[in-house]
Write a protein that holds these residues in place. Structure first.
Motif, short mmCIF file in Angstrom:
data_model
loop_
_atom_site.label_atom_id
_atom_site.label_comp_id
_atom_site.label_asym_id
_atom_site.label_seq_id
_atom_site.Cartn_x
_atom_site.Cartn_y
_atom_site.Cartn_z
N ARG A 106 19.86 40.45 -21.00
CA ARG A 106 19.69 39.64 -19.80
C ARG A 106 20.82 38.62 -19.65
O ARG A 106 21.19 37.94 -20.60
N PHE A 107 21.34 38.52 -18.41
CA PHE A 107 22.39 37.57 -18.10
C PHE A 107 21.82 36.31 -17.45
O PHE A 107 20.92 36.38 -16.62
N THR A 108 22.40 35.16 -17.83
CA THR A 108 22.17 33.91 -17.11
C THR A 108 23.54 33.39 -16.68
O THR A 108 24.48 33.39 -17.48
N THR A 109 23.66 32.99 -15.42
CA THR A 109 24.94 32.54 -14.89
C THR A 109 24.95 31.03 -14.68
O THR A 109 23.98 30.45 -14.19
N TYR A 110 26.09 30.41 -15.05
CA TYR A 110 26.29 28.97 -14.86
C TYR A 110 27.54 28.76 -14.00
O TYR A 110 28.62 29.23 -14.34
N ARG A 111 27.36 28.06 -12.88
CA ARG A 111 28.47 27.75 -11.99
C ARG A 111 28.56 26.25 -11.71
O ARG A 111 29.56 25.61 -12.01
N ASP A 112 27.52 25.73 -11.10
CA ASP A 112 27.53 24.33 -10.68
C ASP A 112 27.66 23.36 -11.85
O ASP A 112 28.12 22.23 -11.69
N GLN A 113 27.28 23.79 -13.04
CA GLN A 113 27.34 22.92 -14.22
C GLN A 113 28.77 22.74 -14.73
O GLN A 113 29.05 21.81 -15.50
N LEU A 114 29.68 23.62 -14.33
CA LEU A 114 31.05 23.62 -14.83
C LEU A 114 31.95 22.75 -13.96
O LEU A 114 31.75 22.61 -12.76
N ILE A 115 32.99 22.18 -14.57
CA ILE A 115 33.97 21.40 -13.84
C ILE A 115 34.74 22.28 -12.87
O ILE A 115 35.23 21.83 -11.83
N ASN A 116 34.85 23.57 -13.20
CA ASN A 116 35.54 24.55 -12.37
C ASN A 116 35.00 25.93 -12.74
O ASN A 116 34.71 26.17 -13.92
N VAL A 117 34.87 26.84 -11.78
CA VAL A 117 34.24 28.13 -12.07
C VAL A 117 35.20 29.18 -12.61
O VAL A 117 34.77 30.25 -13.02
N TRP A 118 36.50 28.88 -12.66
CA TRP A 118 37.46 29.83 -13.19
C TRP A 118 37.60 29.55 -14.69
O TRP A 118 38.33 28.65 -15.10
N VAL A 119 36.93 30.33 -15.49
CA VAL A 119 36.81 30.06 -16.93
C VAL A 119 37.70 31.01 -17.73
O VAL A 119 37.54 32.23 -17.67
N TYR A 120 38.62 30.42 -18.52
CA TYR A 120 39.56 31.22 -19.30
C TYR A 120 39.33 31.16 -20.81
O TYR A 120 39.83 32.01 -21.55
N GLY A 121 38.61 30.17 -21.29
CA GLY A 121 38.39 30.05 -22.73
C GLY A 121 36.98 29.60 -23.03
O GLY A 121 36.41 28.78 -22.30
N VAL A 122 36.40 30.14 -24.11
CA VAL A 122 35.07 29.76 -24.57
C VAL A 122 35.07 29.75 -26.09
O VAL A 122 35.62 30.66 -26.72
N ASP A 123 34.46 28.72 -26.68
CA ASP A 123 34.23 28.73 -28.12
C ASP A 123 32.99 27.89 -28.43
O ASP A 123 32.51 27.13 -27.58
N ILE A 124 32.48 28.05 -29.65
CA ILE A 124 31.22 27.42 -30.05
C ILE A 124 31.45 26.65 -31.35
O ILE A 124 32.00 27.20 -32.31
N ASP A 125 31.05 25.38 -31.38
CA ASP A 125 31.26 24.59 -32.59
C ASP A 125 30.08 24.69 -33.55
O ASP A 125 29.09 25.40 -33.28
N LYS A 126 30.18 23.99 -34.68
CA LYS A 126 29.17 24.11 -35.73
C LYS A 126 27.81 23.56 -35.32
O LYS A 126 26.79 23.89 -35.92
N THR A 127 27.78 22.70 -34.31
CA THR A 127 26.51 22.15 -33.83
C THR A 127 25.83 23.08 -32.83
O THR A 127 24.70 22.82 -32.41
#
Length: 360
Positions: free
Chosen positions: A158-179
């Motif tokens: 299942r997909f969930t989409t996030y747009r309005d929560q982002l500073i900009n919808v053109w997303v080029y990088g994603v990473d996840i920290d230890k928290t």
């Protein structure tokens, strides 16, 4: 002969014929091999696959899998083999072995054990243009697209989409920290999702170094440019400056914070609270436009830029430029043994540490 066969033949011939070229500035530390794949072929994505002992390579004409034990090509993929589009901009290897390919206008293609699954907006994917992947502790995928970000729940498909929560919808990088916080790099700045709370930062907050050279902004960015948005980074042959534009995101595994590769503002390190440190060519970075980021097992950061490759151990910068087959390095990956792979137009470069470097 099919296009896929021609593509594979070129790769095998190039790899078999490749020689070793020592880069002058780093000959004491690394041996450099350049594997040509065709002068007109862009290499935009690299991903290490420990389960298969492979390097996945995404190009403008398809994807291939390299055997890290031999540097030989295991297999290649085009649309005929299962990719939704041959132009691959992102590759992500999930903990359970699924390999995700983000394409330029063809959605996401997922490969595992010879089988393919393709995802389009009709399935819940935010957009047909897919540029980044990261995987959380639940094996769920976080996806960056040109129309927001997705969370893909693997168990539920299942997909969930996030747009309005982002500073900009053109997303080029994603990473996840230890928290467990999710970091997104966009054309308009940085956004973090942590404990169900969203927060964003821009150049005004410290992202990207100042424009000391007075460079112009590139018009090839922003909403409304989709039809001509080809990642050209120059104006009349000169460098440009768009510090809010983030090409890459990498959580520092030594605890220093999160790194962001910016367009003209160099490499930015954020402690996650309020302190930003920006590194540019004045500090030793090879170029101020940072396309790609990686970190090796020793904690050394690696940067693919518009003017070569750089490494930073927390104190010292080292630049790798002379003898490399290009200037713009769009992707970079670091193996546990210290070997670093970097990708440019027409070639993939392998930097193997010398015996002296390996003992450090």
């Amino acid at each position: 002969m099919t296009a896929n066969m021609i593509f594979m033949k070129k790769l095998i011939v190039a790899i078999a014929a490749a020689g070793c070229m020592l880069v002058g500035a780093s000959a004491a530390d690394y041996k450099v091999q350049s594997f040509g794949i065709g002068s007109d072929v862009y290499v935009r994505a690299l991903a290490l696959d420990k389960n298969r002992n492979s390097l996945w390579v995404g190009t403008s004409t398809g994807a291939l899998e390299i055997d890290l034990a031999t540097d030989n090509v295991k297999q290649t993929f085009t649309r005929k083999d299962g990719l939704a589009n041959e132009y691959v901009f992102a590759i992500g290897v999930a903990p359970e072995g699924d390999v995700w390919f983000g394409t330029d206008g063809g959605g996401a293609s997922v490969y595992k054990n010879g089988d393919w699954q393709v995802y389009f907006p009709m399935h819940g994917l935010a957009d047909y243009w897919v540029y980044a992947f990261a995987f959380d502790k639940n094996n769920d995928a976080w996806i960056g697209t040109w129309e927001g970000a997705n969370k893909f729940e693997t168990a539920k498909k299942r997909f969930t989409t996030y747009r309005d929560q982002l500073i900009n919808v053109w997303v080029y990088g994603v990473d996840i920290d230890k928290t467990g916080a999710i970091w997104f790099g966009t054309e308009g700045g940085v956004t973090r999702l942590k404990d169900d709370a969203w927060k964003s930062w821009t150049h005004k907050d410290g992202l990207g170094a100042p424009d000391k050279l007075g460079l112009p902004a590139s018009p090839n960015t922003g909403l409304g440019t989709r039809a001509r948005h080809n990642l050209s980074v120059t104006v009349e042959g000169g460098e440009t400056y768009n510090p809010n534009y983030v090409f890459a995101v990498k959580v520092d595994q030594t605890g220093r914070g999160v790194w962001f590769g910016t367009w003209g503002g160099g490499a930015s390190l954020f402690d996650g609270d309020r302190h930003w440190t920006n590194y540019t060519a004045d500090d030793g970075l090879s170029g101020n436009l940072v396309y790609s980021l990686a970190q090796d097992k020793k904690g050394v950061m690696w940067f693919g830029t518009n003017n070569g490759v750089s490494s930073f151990d927390g104190k010292k910068w080292t630049t790798y430029r002379d003898g490399l087959p290009g200037k713009h390095f769009y992707a970079i990956a670091a193996q546990d043994d210290g070997t670093v792979w970097a990708a440019t137009k027409g070639a993939v470069v392998k930097l193997t540490p010398s015996a002296a470097e390996g003992r450090r």
